[in-house]
Design a protein around this motif. Structure first.
Motif, short mmCIF file in Angstrom:
data_model
loop_
_atom_site.label_atom_id
_atom_site.label_comp_id
_atom_site.label_asym_id
_atom_site.label_seq_id
_atom_site.Cartn_x
_atom_site.Cartn_y
_atom_site.Cartn_z
N SER A 98 19.16 6.21 2.46
CA SER A 98 19.28 4.95 1.73
C SER A 98 17.99 4.56 1.02
N ASN A 99 16.99 5.43 1.08
CA ASN A 99 15.68 5.18 0.47
C ASN A 99 15.07 3.86 0.96
N SER A 100 15.23 3.60 2.25
CA SER A 100 14.64 2.40 2.85
C SER A 100 13.58 2.74 3.88
N LEU A 101 13.20 4.02 3.96
CA LEU A 101 12.14 4.41 4.88
C LEU A 101 10.79 4.12 4.26
N GLY A 102 10.05 3.24 4.88
CA GLY A 102 8.71 2.94 4.39
C GLY A 102 8.62 1.55 3.78
N SER A 103 7.43 1.24 3.31
CA SER A 103 7.10 -0.09 2.81
C SER A 103 7.19 -0.16 1.30
N PRO A 104 8.03 -1.06 0.75
CA PRO A 104 8.05 -1.23 -0.71
C PRO A 104 6.74 -1.81 -1.23
N ALA A 105 6.03 -2.58 -0.40
CA ALA A 105 4.72 -3.10 -0.82
C ALA A 105 3.73 -1.96 -1.00
N ALA A 106 3.69 -1.04 -0.03
CA ALA A 106 2.80 0.11 -0.15
C ALA A 106 3.22 1.01 -1.31
N GLU A 107 4.52 1.12 -1.54
CA GLU A 107 5.01 1.90 -2.68
C GLU A 107 4.45 1.35 -3.98
N GLU A 108 4.43 0.05 -4.09
CA GLU A 108 3.93 -0.59 -5.31
C GLU A 108 2.43 -0.36 -5.48
N VAL A 109 1.69 -0.44 -4.38
CA VAL A 109 0.26 -0.19 -4.44
C VAL A 109 -0.03 1.26 -4.81
N LEU A 110 0.75 2.18 -4.25
CA LEU A 110 0.59 3.59 -4.56
C LEU A 110 0.82 3.85 -6.05
N ALA A 111 1.86 3.25 -6.61
CA ALA A 111 2.16 3.45 -8.03
C ALA A 111 1.04 2.91 -8.91
N HIS A 112 0.40 1.84 -8.48
CA HIS A 112 -0.65 1.24 -9.30
C HIS A 112 -1.98 1.98 -9.15
N LEU A 113 -2.40 2.22 -7.91
CA LEU A 113 -3.72 2.81 -7.68
C LEU A 113 -3.75 4.31 -7.93
N GLN A 114 -2.69 5.00 -7.57
CA GLN A 114 -2.62 6.45 -7.71
C GLN A 114 -3.89 7.13 -7.16
N PRO A 115 -4.21 6.88 -5.89
CA PRO A 115 -5.44 7.45 -5.32
C PRO A 115 -5.32 8.95 -5.14
N SER A 116 -6.44 9.61 -4.98
CA SER A 116 -6.43 11.06 -4.76
C SER A 116 -5.81 11.39 -3.41
N TYR A 117 -6.09 10.57 -2.40
CA TYR A 117 -5.57 10.79 -1.05
C TYR A 117 -5.00 9.49 -0.52
N TRP A 118 -3.90 9.60 0.22
CA TRP A 118 -3.30 8.44 0.89
C TRP A 118 -2.97 8.88 2.31
N PHE A 119 -3.53 8.15 3.29
CA PHE A 119 -3.32 8.48 4.71
C PHE A 119 -2.57 7.35 5.40
N SER A 120 -1.61 7.72 6.26
CA SER A 120 -0.81 6.74 6.98
C SER A 120 -0.55 7.21 8.40
N ALA A 121 0.20 6.39 9.15
CA ALA A 121 0.54 6.71 10.54
C ALA A 121 1.90 6.10 10.85
N HIS A 122 2.00 5.32 11.90
CA HIS A 122 3.14 4.46 12.24
C HIS A 122 4.37 5.20 12.77
N LEU A 123 4.81 6.27 12.12
CA LEU A 123 6.05 6.93 12.54
C LEU A 123 5.82 8.02 13.58
N HIS A 124 4.58 8.20 14.00
CA HIS A 124 4.24 9.14 15.07
C HIS A 124 4.75 10.54 14.77
N VAL A 125 4.44 11.02 13.58
CA VAL A 125 4.82 12.36 13.18
C VAL A 125 3.85 12.83 12.10
N LYS A 126 3.56 14.13 12.12
CA LYS A 126 2.73 14.70 11.05
C LYS A 126 3.62 15.02 9.87
#
Length: 519
Positions: free
Chosen positions: A202-230
């Motif tokens: 359903s494309n509801s996995l994850g944060s829409p707020a972070a999605e928006e920041v990712l689209a704007h900043l487009q950083p070289s690296y993005w690191f996360s956690a939370h779901l306890h999986v690599k």
């Protein structure tokens, strides 16, 4: 610069630092910086434990207090963001970031700093739609609702981050940007975490707020956690104007437990001649100054200003003049001062005080920064009755209808969020996860990032076929990184030398190969 990235810390600082020390001695590897992607649990005493949104039986002191008291010092500069299992009363003292212990720095609700010329940003907390438009109104002692809402991401922080115009090298968030799961090995993710299938489809996995920041900043690296999986992914962004398209390399890691892949070392180029001390970022401080008047300490919903004819100003990006003003306010010194001091009594295992009340004191670091830059200590304001102080502003907003209009932010939804987060599952599941799949897998697979996938609109809502979601690795020169796990025996012998299972992991292609992939 060699950076160690850690997933969910859960207060296991001793074990994380022991792992790094063992690796450096065994393989002659030197780590310059440690980044922790949330659930840090900077618990100083029993009072702080009462402010963590976890079941009582899981409220354990862990080892941070040793670094707060001065008994130990972090052997490597450590930067972290907040997650959803934190001593929130402690982190709220530092809304703009600061030292929680010597050599351990918190980025605040949102923040950007520089180290050896590398710009590092972060967004603390997790997304929850019904709190997204509120101000930071929470103040201890928390009730059952505010104990959770205090760590929910707010639109004011996303608005600040979207004012950034200069490139960001590294960014951290606790929960994943929504849609990032489609840019890696989706089928492997679902094999490890079967219960995520509905959210992925359903494309509801994850944060829409972070999605928006990712689209704007487009950083070289993005690191996360939370779901306890690599999980690793590569996203190629649409080009901006005539500029070449940027690529973001995403990596999420597990929590610090035996047989879990919780730590990764990544090589990131540093800029020659840059300071080897942690520094403020002038652009970010200028944005903080410019947006200071927008901050609220009430639970009343608020929308950021937009170019829609209703606001006099909607662009709060930093000008060269505003950055020079910041430099003058800091007397030209960008190095973050080592002004940490203890503000509450530290836990003493020989003399426990289980009835200690949560502290709610201001922090001298925040006070000093606010005085220099003319910022508002929103934690102090909330504690002094922020609702009453902001009432006039709310009445004005209601009279012109500006806050009652539907939000134009795509991340703001009127219905309840379907994104995966611990508010919507049994929280004990995060501690009592079955490790049988981890044991069966043996951890022998190499982590290979797929070739970049172009960010398209609208995003896919169905899982790609296996041959699309797991493309073969490119025949290119490979850069090695180190993945570390704690062995099960280490868990039962806290004082023993940790046993590390180390393998070369092909996660990031060289710069030359990346250019070939993009072209």
């Amino acid at each position: 610069m060699r950076i160690a990235v850690e997933g969910c810390c859960h207060g296991e600082l001793d074990k994380i630092y022991e792992t790094l020390e063992f690796l450096q001695k065994k393989d002659d590897v030197s780590v310059d910086l440690l980044l922790c992607c949330g659930d840090f649990q900077a618990v100083r005493n029993e009072g702080d434990m009462k402010c963590m949104a976890v079941p009582a039986k899981y409220r354990t002191m862990q080892t941070f207090y040793k670094y707060y008291s001065g008994e130990k010092k972090a052997p490597v500069l450590t930067i972290f963001i907040g997650g959803n299992h934190e001593a929130s009363n402690h982190l709220q003292e530092l809304p703009y970031g600061g030292w929680v212990a010597p050599n351990i720095y918190y980025l605040g609700y949102a923040g950007v700093v520089r180290y050896k010329g590398v710009r590092i940003g972060g967004l603390s907390g997790i997304y929850k739609s019904h709190d997204y438009r509120k101000g930071h109104h929470e103040f201890p002692p928390y009730d059952p609702n505010t104990m959770r809402s205090v760590y929910h991401v707010r639109n004011i922080e996303v608005f600040k981050l979207k004012q950034i115009q200069m490139p960001i090298d590294v960014f951290m968030s606790h929960d994943w940007p929504r849609g990032i799961c489609f840019y890696g090995r989706t089928d492997e993710l679902l094999r490890k975490k079967k219960f995520l299938r509905q959210d992925v489809e359903s494309n509801s996995l994850g944060s829409p707020a972070a999605e928006e920041v990712l689209a704007h900043l487009q950083p070289s690296y993005w690191f996360s956690a939370h779901l306890h999986v690599k999980f690793a992914a590569v996203m190629q962004h649409p080009p901006k104007g005539s500029a070449a398209p940027r690529v973001t390399k995403f990596l999420s890691l597990d929590k610090c437990l035996p047989r879990r892949e919780f730590l990764q070392i990544v090589d990131i180029p540093e800029r020659p001649g840059s300071s080897d001390t942690l520094e403020y970022d002038p652009e970010w401080l200028a944005i903080l100054k410019a947006t200071n008047g927008l901050q609220q300490t009430t639970a009343y919903p608020w929308n950021p200003p937009e170019n829609n004819g209703l606001h006099q100003r909607w662009d709060f990006s930093a000008s060269e003049a505003s950055m020079m003003e910041v430099m003058e306010a800091l007397s030209g010194e960008l190095s973050i001062p080592n002004n940490f001091s203890r503000s509450v009594p530290t836990f003493d295992p020989e003399r426990p005080h289980p009835h200690t009340a949560p502290s709610c004191s201001t922090n001298n670091q925040t006070t000093e920064l606010c005085a220099k830059l003319g910022l508002t200590d929103i934690y102090a304001r909330a504690g002094e009755g922020g609702a009453a102080q902001d009432q006039d502003e709310e009445d004005d907003a209601r009279s012109d209808g500006s806050t009652d209009e539907p939000s134009q932010y795509q991340t703001d939804t009127s219905g309840p969020s379907t994104s995966f987060n611990p508010d919507e599952i049994t929280i004990e599941d995060e501690w009592e996860e079955d490790e049988e799949e981890e044991k069966k897998s043996g951890g022998g697979r190499r982590l290979v990032l797929p070739e970049p996938k172009l960010d398209s609109s609208p995003p896919p809502v169905k899982i790609p076929p296996t041959f699309h979601s797991t493309p073969a690795p490119a025949d290119s020169e490979e850069t090695s990184a180190h993945m570390m796990k704690r062995s099960s025996s280490e868990a039962s012998c806290r004082g023993a030398t940790p046993t590390i299972k180390r393998r070369n992991q092909i996660i990031y292609a060289s710069a030359e190969d990346e250019e070939e992939d993009v072209s």
